[in-house]
Write an enzyme that holds these catalytic residues in place. Structure first.
Site, short mmCIF file in Angstrom:
data_model
loop_
_atom_site.label_atom_id
_atom_site.label_comp_id
_atom_site.label_asym_id
_atom_site.label_seq_id
_atom_site.Cartn_x
_atom_site.Cartn_y
_atom_site.Cartn_z
N HIS A 19 0.72 -1.45 -0.12
CA HIS A 19 -0.16 0.01 0.13
C HIS A 19 0.61 1.53 0.06
O HIS A 19 0.61 2.37 -0.69
CB HIS A 19 -0.99 0.45 1.46
CG HIS A 19 -2.26 -0.57 1.23
ND1 HIS A 19 -2.25 -1.68 2.16
CD2 HIS A 19 -3.08 -0.88 0.67
CE1 HIS A 19 -3.08 -2.67 1.85
NE2 HIS A 19 -3.66 -2.29 0.89
N LYS A 43 -16.11 -7.65 4.64
CA LYS A 43 -14.78 -8.36 5.49
C LYS A 43 -14.81 -8.20 6.76
O LYS A 43 -15.60 -6.54 7.56
CB LYS A 43 -13.76 -7.47 5.41
CG LYS A 43 -13.17 -8.00 3.76
CD LYS A 43 -11.88 -6.85 3.61
CE LYS A 43 -11.09 -7.10 1.58
NZ LYS A 43 -10.67 -6.59 1.54
N ARG A 98 -2.69 -5.32 -8.66
CA ARG A 98 -1.68 -6.75 -8.19
C ARG A 98 -1.29 -7.58 -9.57
O ARG A 98 -0.30 -8.24 -10.19
CB ARG A 98 -1.81 -7.03 -6.48
CG ARG A 98 -1.96 -6.41 -5.52
CD ARG A 98 -2.46 -6.79 -4.55
NE ARG A 98 -3.68 -7.59 -4.83
CZ ARG A 98 -4.96 -7.96 -3.81
NH1 ARG A 98 -4.17 -8.25 -3.26
NH2 ARG A 98 -4.99 -8.02 -4.60
N SER A 136 -3.24 -7.87 2.73
CA SER A 136 -3.11 -7.53 4.59
C SER A 136 -3.43 -9.14 5.32
O SER A 136 -3.46 -9.19 5.96
CB SER A 136 -4.58 -6.76 4.94
OG SER A 136 -4.02 -5.79 4.16
N1 COA Z 1 -0.14 -3.91 -2.12
C1 COA Z 1 -0.62 -4.81 -0.77
N2 COA Z 1 -1.55 -5.21 -1.05
C2 COA Z 1 -2.69 -4.90 -1.42
C3 COA Z 1 -2.08 -4.15 -2.46
C4 COA Z 1 -0.85 -3.67 -2.92
N3 COA Z 1 -0.61 -2.21 -3.57
N4 COA Z 1 -3.55 -3.34 -3.51
C5 COA Z 1 -4.68 -3.89 -2.88
N5 COA Z 1 -4.02 -5.33 -1.52
C6 COA Z 1 -4.87 -6.51 -0.57
C7 COA Z 1 -5.51 -5.67 0.28
O1 COA Z 1 -4.51 -5.35 1.00
C8 COA Z 1 -6.57 -6.21 0.39
O2 COA Z 1 -5.96 -7.24 1.04
P1 COA Z 1 -7.79 -8.25 1.98
O3 COA Z 1 -8.15 -8.59 1.10
O4 COA Z 1 -6.12 -8.83 2.41
O5 COA Z 1 -7.84 -7.34 2.82
C9 COA Z 1 -6.67 -6.62 -1.09
O6 COA Z 1 -5.65 -6.68 -1.88
C10 COA Z 1 -7.84 -5.08 -1.41
O7 COA Z 1 -8.00 -4.79 -0.75
P2 COA Z 1 -8.35 -3.28 -0.38
O8 COA Z 1 -7.43 -2.37 -0.98
O9 COA Z 1 -8.63 -2.68 0.90
O10 COA Z 1 -9.84 -3.40 -0.90
P3 COA Z 1 -11.49 -3.28 -0.44
O11 COA Z 1 -11.83 -4.75 -1.31
O12 COA Z 1 -10.61 -4.44 1.24
O13 COA Z 1 -12.31 -2.51 -0.10
C11 COA Z 1 -12.98 -0.59 -0.30
C12 COA Z 1 -12.29 -1.91 -0.75
C13 COA Z 1 -12.89 -0.48 1.08
C14 COA Z 1 -12.25 0.59 -1.31
C15 COA Z 1 -14.55 -0.55 -0.45
O14 COA Z 1 -15.46 -1.51 -0.30
C16 COA Z 1 -15.72 0.73 -0.62
O15 COA Z 1 -15.51 1.89 -1.66
N6 COA Z 1 -16.54 0.94 0.61
C17 COA Z 1 -16.52 1.85 0.76
C18 COA Z 1 -18.32 1.70 0.55
C19 COA Z 1 -18.47 1.89 -1.10
O16 COA Z 1 -18.57 2.88 -1.15
N7 COA Z 1 -19.13 0.60 -1.41
C20 COA Z 1 -19.37 0.89 -2.81
C21 COA Z 1 -18.12 0.47 -3.32
S1 COA Z 1 -18.93 0.60 -5.33
#
Ligand code: COA
Length: 167
Positions: A19, A43, A98, A136
């Site tokens: 990140h 999650k 990724r 994560s």
């Molecule tokens: N390096 C390391 N890890 C990475 C990464 C990087 N460059 N890019 C992504 N990841 C990992 C994250 O650690 C995460 O791992 P996990 O699944 O084990 O937690 C995964 O890839 C993706 O996670 P993240 O980037 O946190 O996305 P998410 O799916 O958890 O969350 C939100 C996405 C929070 C942005 C989305 O749910 C959101 O916008 N929520 C707000 C409510 C909303 O508007 N909902 C409608 C969306 S259209």
């Protein structure tokens, strides 16, 4: 139109070096970057959103150079990303890609966000191959089972993540 800021949203449970790589590169493109600790209802968190936001702030202070860190704002939001963006007048979402497997989910979110907040755009940065396998959840699992996660986390967070993951 000049864009003066972008938002990098995620659950950040916890923030990893992958990140931080995306964040550093985003800060090279935008004067201000908001890291938004948001909620993904699918999650369950190891850390509370408040703890995660505090950890992001500590990681930023520790790992980014002071000039860059001064341009990063950490925020929390429990509702829709699109609503937060509209309220803050932020138009650009940055997400890291990724692997191909990330693409379909990211495409859906990008299109939904654009429908909810017309005019918003998602910018995808290709993750550095060094971190492309990191998530994560994987870091939490390795920590819980006694593996070394120090290479994947900001140094200031390693002990805290290991302690929480091992319960
Ligand atoms: N390096 C390391 N890890 C990475 C990464 C990087 N460059 N890019 C992504 N990841 C990992 C994250 O650690 C995460 O791992 P996990 O699944 O084990 O937690 C995964 O890839 C993706 O996670 P993240 O980037 O946190 O996305 P998410 O799916 O958890 O969350 C939100 C996405 C929070 C942005 C989305 O749910 C959101 O916008 N929520 C707000 C409510 C909303 O508007 N909902 C409608 C969306 S259209």
């Amino acid at each position: 139109m000049m864009l003066d800021s972008a938002v990098y949203p995620g659950t950040f449970d916890p923030i990893t070096r992958g990140h931080l790589n995306i964040l550093r590169r985003t800060a090279a493109l935008f004067p201000v970057v908001h890291v938004l600790v948001a909620v993904n209802p699918a999650k369950q968190g190891l850390f509370t959103p408040g703890e995660r936001a505090a950890m992001v702030a500590e990681a930023v202070a520790e790992c980014l150079d002071p000039d860059t860190a001064a341009r990063v704002r950490v925020a929390r939001h429990d509702g829709l990303l699109a609503d937060w963006m509209e309220a803050q007048s932020v138009r650009v979402i940055v997400r890291g890609l990724r692997a191909v497997s990330d693409y379909e989910y990211e495409l859906q979110m990008s299109l939904m966000n654009r429908q909810l907040h017309p005019g918003c755009e998602t910018l995808f940065l290709v993750a550095d191959p060094k971190w492309s396998f990191v998530s994560s959840a994987l870091v939490r699992e390795v920590a819980a089972l006694g593996g070394d996660v120090s290479g994947h986390l900001p140094p200031c967070l390693v002990e805290r993540v290991v302690a929480r993951a091992r319960g």
